[in-house]
Design an enzyme around this catalytic site. Structure first.
Site, short mmCIF file in Angstrom:
data_model
loop_
_atom_site.label_atom_id
_atom_site.label_comp_id
_atom_site.label_asym_id
_atom_site.label_seq_id
_atom_site.Cartn_x
_atom_site.Cartn_y
_atom_site.Cartn_z
N GLY A 67 -8.01 -0.80 -23.36
CA GLY A 67 -8.24 -0.16 -24.65
C GLY A 67 -8.70 1.27 -24.50
O GLY A 67 -8.23 2.18 -25.21
N ASP A 216 -8.49 -10.88 -25.42
CA ASP A 216 -8.24 -10.34 -24.08
C ASP A 216 -8.98 -11.17 -23.05
O ASP A 216 -10.13 -11.56 -23.26
CB ASP A 216 -8.70 -8.87 -23.97
CG ASP A 216 -7.82 -7.94 -24.79
OD1 ASP A 216 -6.68 -8.33 -25.06
OD2 ASP A 216 -8.29 -6.85 -25.14
N ALA A 262 -2.37 -21.12 11.72
CA ALA A 262 -2.92 -19.80 12.05
C ALA A 262 -3.06 -18.98 10.77
O ALA A 262 -2.72 -19.43 9.67
CB ALA A 262 -2.02 -19.09 13.06
N TYR A 364 13.99 -4.51 18.74
CA TYR A 364 13.98 -3.25 17.96
C TYR A 364 13.89 -2.03 18.89
O TYR A 364 13.43 -0.97 18.46
CB TYR A 364 12.82 -3.25 16.97
CG TYR A 364 13.10 -4.06 15.73
CD1 TYR A 364 13.60 -3.45 14.58
CD2 TYR A 364 12.91 -5.44 15.71
CE1 TYR A 364 13.87 -4.19 13.43
CE2 TYR A 364 13.17 -6.19 14.58
CZ TYR A 364 13.65 -5.56 13.45
OH TYR A 364 13.92 -6.30 12.32
N HIS A 844 -11.12 -11.53 5.60
CA HIS A 844 -12.10 -12.54 5.23
C HIS A 844 -12.14 -12.73 3.73
O HIS A 844 -11.98 -11.77 2.96
CB HIS A 844 -13.49 -12.14 5.73
CG HIS A 844 -13.62 -12.13 7.21
ND1 HIS A 844 -14.55 -11.39 7.88
CD2 HIS A 844 -12.93 -12.78 8.17
CE1 HIS A 844 -14.44 -11.57 9.18
NE2 HIS A 844 -13.44 -12.42 9.38
N ARG A 872 -22.91 6.26 12.71
CA ARG A 872 -22.01 6.94 11.76
C ARG A 872 -20.71 6.17 11.59
O ARG A 872 -20.05 6.29 10.57
CB ARG A 872 -21.72 8.36 12.24
CG ARG A 872 -22.91 9.28 12.12
CD ARG A 872 -22.59 10.68 12.59
NE ARG A 872 -22.14 10.72 13.97
CZ ARG A 872 -21.97 11.83 14.68
NH1 ARG A 872 -22.23 13.00 14.11
NH2 ARG A 872 -21.57 11.81 15.93
#
Length: 1185
Positions: A67, A216, A262, A364, A844, A872
């Site tokens: 909206g 909605d 897997a 490939y 995860h 960092r």
């Protein structure tokens, strides 16, 4: 991923179908879907109300705040809807930072209403239960509902009543609407629980005199509950986030994932991107994406994905070729980069998965060269050296630049190399071969004495002689007093057993002193956390951060669980594992058990840590394992009750049950008070069931590790299942003895990487736990950090956090309040998420931020500001850990002990063979079939090709019996032979025996065997003999008359000649059918012609001495073998000699014998007894003297 968003249309369909409420819901199933290819005439025909009602139109593509964005057309006629859609449908638009095409719209009836008739309702899941939010002012301008709405917590397994809703949520609702809304919300909550929603929001919910209108809606469901809800869900379509297209390659990988045990994931971010990844492990895949983005590669990152959980070679090949196909479709001026990375695997055979990747690279080769692709590889784990070797070899043979690195290289270093931020070593040092760790240098097979009994830093009494006391002189007096005051306010049950003297202020000073030289950003030492206090409505608890002011009369505050323990919960053990821990394994996981026993042995434990196994699908028995050189037996029980009754010493369960069985087996185990800890390995348990397990565990004082985990490890004491990888990694990472560093991680693969990092930068791991990747792990980061804080042997703590959830903020609270005083090095992965323009679900299930505070960046900043040691980026994690450790050593907190060589364990024969260290003559040889690969192979031909070429039963028989493809006419002839020999009535000896056996109550196999045992020269076995006799005569150039005379003179019957019923005047139609086919299709029939000449002679003497069906098939098969072009003469004669032809009769007649068996059972025939009058009793006459 567990919680997946569904379209508004799907959500409403679920609601309309399954909600149970007395509220009158209007406009049920009144919606029409419009796409660019929609036929409007057909749409109107299917939904005639489109022409008669005012309408609302809006995109249904997971776009928030439609909206506000002007993406809702309101109160339009059908022509107005079409006009409104013209500049939008199929056009590209920007929503926030995401650019996408609007291509899926929903048209619904317009509902006239007043503003005061709009309400807001939302239900969402949290660890402690489900929150119901309600606000009496809904609609597009609802604003920050978290700060305005009333909130009520329905605890796990709790019930929501209309009274609860009325009392706690509907205070500002008009009285005449309360009953309707209360009924609707209760019904909505029941629907939410029944269909395993994790999020359900309706805004606005309109209530008028006519009824309830759902205008909605946004919703997410727990996709892992598919096996429970499939009947109600049907086939659910999960649309991608707006701004990201759904690619067929993603669907292909998702299909592979669904069919595999897997994990295979693929998300295409930028198909024109330069940087592609193929990463093993859910946690590692996030770390690699973080590093690429951190080094400036976000705009060129083409994909996110991961493969893990020991995929087969074929599955890895299919995954790899999909990536290579995508990356070689468009050229890039700078060439392209493929990063094949991963942490150190716990149980995946790296060489096996790399063989699949190598196959794809070879396929490939030319496109990779044409697109100037460079490949960077870093991996560790079982047999990784062989995997790296084959990867390096394929680079040399194909000419593709492939740079290969092992565990000696930091996990993400290859990203810097690939992007030009690091130099590429010419010849990186290679780790020793797996086998080198396992050689017994002493030559003694005996178990050596324990290498150590405590941590590197525990050589003296912890309480009286702690080296950390030296820090006391560096602590300001005011800091120490404040610290002691904080401790005095804690409940007694939460006091640490040993309180380190260093205060938080001193630690922050230490952090600033040590961290700046290597560039760690450091915040103020004692900045307030925004997540300390939590607003609560008067119905329950919340872990949601307050986002704004709330009316004081409607809220209260509690302190987070990290500072107060709840009275109704049993306390949990600080020490989970010791050298005497005993466990039960649920599931026939022999490899994991042997790995645990080898770990026990190398740690010099007195006894194995595994007492028993439970496997419901077999009876009680014993399973053989190795304890060093000695073989031992471990009992296997059919049920848990018997196992625990006979093994009262067991207090740990390692649950390898499947996602469908893990919940029930865990619940059963928690009913036994002796169990203190449970590790749940399975991934994909529905979140609602996991939360129930958590509640039960809290009530019973049980610590749960998992679900979706590899487990944990306590060096020198105990390891869970496959944790830590194979023995070579255990030894390389020094996990056979304790160190001083404890860690907690979500990822299993990354926990093994932490083992490697910590072993290289410190004195080693004291304990490590991977809590699992689900949104609600059984135990949290804080649970284990507090255990480590209270464990004297732990001197520093490492945490690898993750995007999603708010658990890391509890560590902030613990540090701020002084509950955590040991150095905490922490990094939250997933920092790249905020750089993507659309939402990406990482490997995860819990790795998804639902709000800003759940992002990795926000967590890292909060932790940095409160005084935790935050690097960092992940690249610096090892350096930071080393800096902290070196400082602790310098201050005497840690006193490294002398390293002692580990004891040795013999290598398993199977693994030694896998590594190519030994060879042994095989007991059996086979050349017709191979079932070891991805699909069954018959004589070198995959089973899919056999069906694709419609080879039929004759073709399969040709492959399995003759090791080659036979001509089409040969295959058809063999099938005809099987058909004509299938049965010849119940009177023949074989059928008779089968019938008698069946009527005696014997089973199918016994009855069939009874009939087959009658086959020989006299019945059915004449094919070989006839072929040999006729071939010998023909090859000796005997004319037919001479052959007949010779056999008569020697007194031998001619095999294949003669029939009891059929004759020259009453021919056997089976022979006639075969003869017609052979004459029309065989290139030559010399032996058959010879046999027919013999038949003319024998029938002239007696009309029933015809060439019977056995004889015909025998001589015709010789002609086929000799003349079809598929065999040499020597091969054809060999197959006749070894008895291949009789096999045709045996195979064909088995069909008839089985038919007779089934017929007798169907007719319910009783025991057969031969009648006396059909037996001639010939006894010796009585002789008298």
């Amino acid at each position: 991923m567990s919680a997946k968003a569904i379209s508004e249309q799907t959500g409403k369909e679920f609601l309309y179908k399954f909600i149970c409420t007395k509220a009158a819901i209007q406009n049920k199933f009144k919606y029409a879907r419009v796409r660019p290819e929609t036929d409007w005439d057909l749409l109107i025909q299917e939904h005639p109300w489109l022409q008669t009602e005012h309408l609302v139109v809006k995109p249904d593509q997971l776009i928030k705040r439609r909206g506000k964005l002007g993406l809702i057309g309101v109160n339009l006629g059908l022509s107005g809807v079409k006009e409104w859609l013209k500049p939008r449908l199929g056009w590209e638009t920007m929503v926030g930072r995401a650019k996408g095409v609007l291509k899926n719209f929903l048209i619904e009836p317009f509902v006239p209403h007043r503003q005061e008739e709009e309400f807001y309702v939302c239900i969402y899941a949290a660890r402690e239960g489900d929150y119901v939010l309600f606000h009496h002012e809904g609609g597009v301008d609802v604003g920050d509902v978290d700060s305005k709405a009333y909130k009520f917590l329905v605890e796990v397994d709790g019930k929501l009543s209309e009274q609860d809703v009325s009392n706690h949520l509907l205070q500002h609702v008009p009285e005449n609407r309360k009953s309707i809304l209360a009924s609707f919300i209760v019904g909505l909550f029941a629907l939410y629980e029944d269909l395993y929603f994790t999020y359900l929001e309706i805004n606005p919910l309109v209530v008028t005199d006519a009824g309830v209108f759902v205008l909605d809606m946004a919703a997410k469901i727990d996709a892992t509950a598919d096996y429970i809800c499939k009947g109600k869900w049907g086939d659910v379509d999960f649309p991608p986030p707006f701004g990201r297209e759904a690619y067929p390659e993603e669907a292909y990988i998702a299909n592979l994932d669904a069919k595999s045990g897997a994990s295979l994931k693929l998300t295409i971010l930028n198909p024109k991107g330069r940087i592609w990844t193929m990463v093993a492990g859910g946690g590692a895949s996030v770390v690699y994406s973080d590093t690429i983005c951190d080094l400036g590669g976000v705009d060129e990152l083409a994909n996110y994905g991961e493969y893990s959980g020991a995929p087969s070679e074929q599955q890895t090949y299919d995954y790899a070729k999909t990536i290579l196909s995508l990356m070689t479709r468009e050229q890039h001026s700078e060439g392209k980069i493929l990063i094949i990375g991963g942490s150190i695997a716990n149980f995946t055979n790296v060489a096996a998965t790399f063989k699949g990747i190598v196959r794809a690279i070879k396929d490939y080769q030319n496109p990779l060269q044409n697109h100037n692709v460079s490949i960077f590889v870093r991996r560790g784990g079982p047999n990784y050296q062989e995997g790296l070797r084959v990867m390096g070899e394929v680079g040399k043979t194909t000419g593709i630049p492939i740079y290969v690195f092992g565990t000696e290289t930091h996990m993400t270093a290859i990203v810097g190399m690939a992007l030009g931020h690091r130099s590429i070593p010419d010849q990186p040092p290679m780790a020793a071969h797996t086998a080198n760790f396992l050689l017994n240098a002493s030559g003694s097979p005996s178990t050596p004495a324990p290498s150590r009994t405590a941590s590197f830093s525990e050589s003296k009494s912890e309480d009286t002689n702690r080296p950390s006391m030296n820090l006391k002189h560096s602590i300001p007096q005011e800091g120490r007093a404040r610290q002691e005051k904080k401790r005095a306010t804690l409940p007694m049950s939460r006091h640490p057993r040993v309180v380190p003297p260093a205060t938080l202020e001193a630690k922050c000073q230490w952090q600033q002193k040590r961290a700046h030289p290597i560039g760690i950003a450091v915040g103020p030492p004692m900045q307030a956390s925004s997540a300390v206090l939590t607003p609560l409505r008067s119905g329950g608890k919340s872990d949601q951060t307050s986002k704004g002011p709330q009316p004081e009369e409607n809220k209260c505050y509690i302190r987070e669980p990290c500072t107060l323990s709840e009275d109704n919960k049993m306390s949990k053990a600080t020490v989970l594992f010791s050298r005497h821990t005993k466990s039960i394994i649920w599931g026939m996981q022999t490899r994991a058990v042997q790995g645990m026993l080898d770990f026990d042995y190398v740690c010099s434990r007195d006894e194995p840590s595994v007492s028993a196994m439970v496997y419901p699908f077999t009876g009680d028995h014993k399973q053989k394992f190795y304890w060093g050189h000695k073989e031992i037996l471990i009992p296997v029980y059919k049920n848990m009750a018997d196992a625990l009754k006979k093994h009262p010493e067991v207090d740990v369960l390692i649950n390898f049950a499947s996602l469908r069985s893990a919940y029930d087996s865990t619940v059963e185990t928690m009913s036994f008070s002796q169990i203190r800890a449970i590790a749940i390995i399975a991934e994909g348990i529905p979140e609602a069931l996991t939360r129930r397990l958590i509640k039960m565990a809290d009530e019973n004082g049980v610590t749960i590790i998992g679900p979706a985990t590899v487990g944990g490890i306590k060096p020198g004491c105990y390891k869970i299942g496959n944790t830590g990888g194979m023995l070579d990694n255990i030894l390389a990472s020094k996990l056979y003895r304790p160190g001083s560093v404890a860690y907690v991680s979500r990822s299993g693969g990354m926990s093994n990487e932490l083992n490697n990092i910590i072993s290289r930068t410190t004195d080693g791991v004291y304990e490590g736990v991977a809590i699992g990747g689900d949104r609600y792990p059984g135990s949290t980061f804080m649970d284990h950090v507090l255990r480590y804080q209270d464990t004297p042997g732990v001197k520093m703590i490492v945490v690898l956090g993750e995007i999603g959830g708010t658990e890391e903020y509890k560590i902030c609270t613990g540090i701020k309040e002084g509950r955590i005083t040991k150095p905490v090095v922490i990094w939250c992965i997933g920092t790249c998420a905020t750089m993507f323009t659309s939402e990406v679900q990482f490997g995860h299930a819990g790795a998804c931020a639902n709000e800003t505070s759940e992002t990795a960046l926000a967590k890292n900043q909060a932790l940095r500001e409160i005084g935790a040691i935050v690097p960092r980026n992940f690249d610096e994690l090892g350096e930071v850990i080393k800096a902290v450790y070196d400082d602790l050593v310098a201050k005497g907190v840690i006193v490294p002990a002398q390293e002692v060589p580990p004891p040795t364990v013999p290598m398993d024969y199977s693994w030694a063979r896998e590594l190519g260290l030994i060879r042994k003559p095989a007991s059996f040889m086979t050349s017709i079939c191979d079932e070891r690969g991805q699909e069954l192979i018959y004589a070198g031909m995959p089973i899919t090709e056999i069906f694709k070429e419609d080879m039929g039963l004759g073709g399969v028989l040709g492959l399995l019996w003759f090791q080659r493809r036979l001509p089409k006419h040969a295959c058809h002839f063999i099938e005809m032979c099987l058909m004509v020999t299938a049965d010849h009535g119940p009177a023949v000896s074989g059928a008779h025996n089968t019938i008698v056996c069946a009527r005696a109550g014997k089973d199918l196999i016994s009855s069939l065997t009874s009939g087959l045992l009658t086959i020989g020269d006299r019945f059915g076995g004449a094919l070989d003999a006839a072929a040999k006799q006729f071939s010998k005569a023909f090859d000796s150039s005997l004319i037919a008359m001479d052959f007949v005379n010779k056999m008569k003179k020697e007194g031998q019957l001619i095999m294949g000649i003669g029939h009891r019923v059929k004759s020259i005047n009453n021919p056997d139609m089976r022979v006639q059918i075969l003869k017609d086919f052979v004459k029309q299709n065989f290139p030559a029939t010399p032996l058959l012609d010879y046999a027919l000449e013999v038949e003319k002679i024998t029938t002239s003497k007696k009309p029933n001495l015809i060439l019977n069906v056995d004889g015909f098939i025998g001589v015709a098969m010789v002609d086929l073998l000799r003349n079809c072009g598929a065999f040499t003469r020597e091969e054809a004669d060999e197959y006749v000699e070894i008895g291949a032809l009789n096999g045709i009769f045996v195979l064909g007649r088995s069909m008839g014998f089985i038919g007779h068996y089934l017929d007798q059972k169907r007719l319910k025939q009783g025991l057969y007894r031969h009648p006396w009058d059909d037996i001639s009793y010939v006894l010796p006459e009585h002789m008298t003297m």
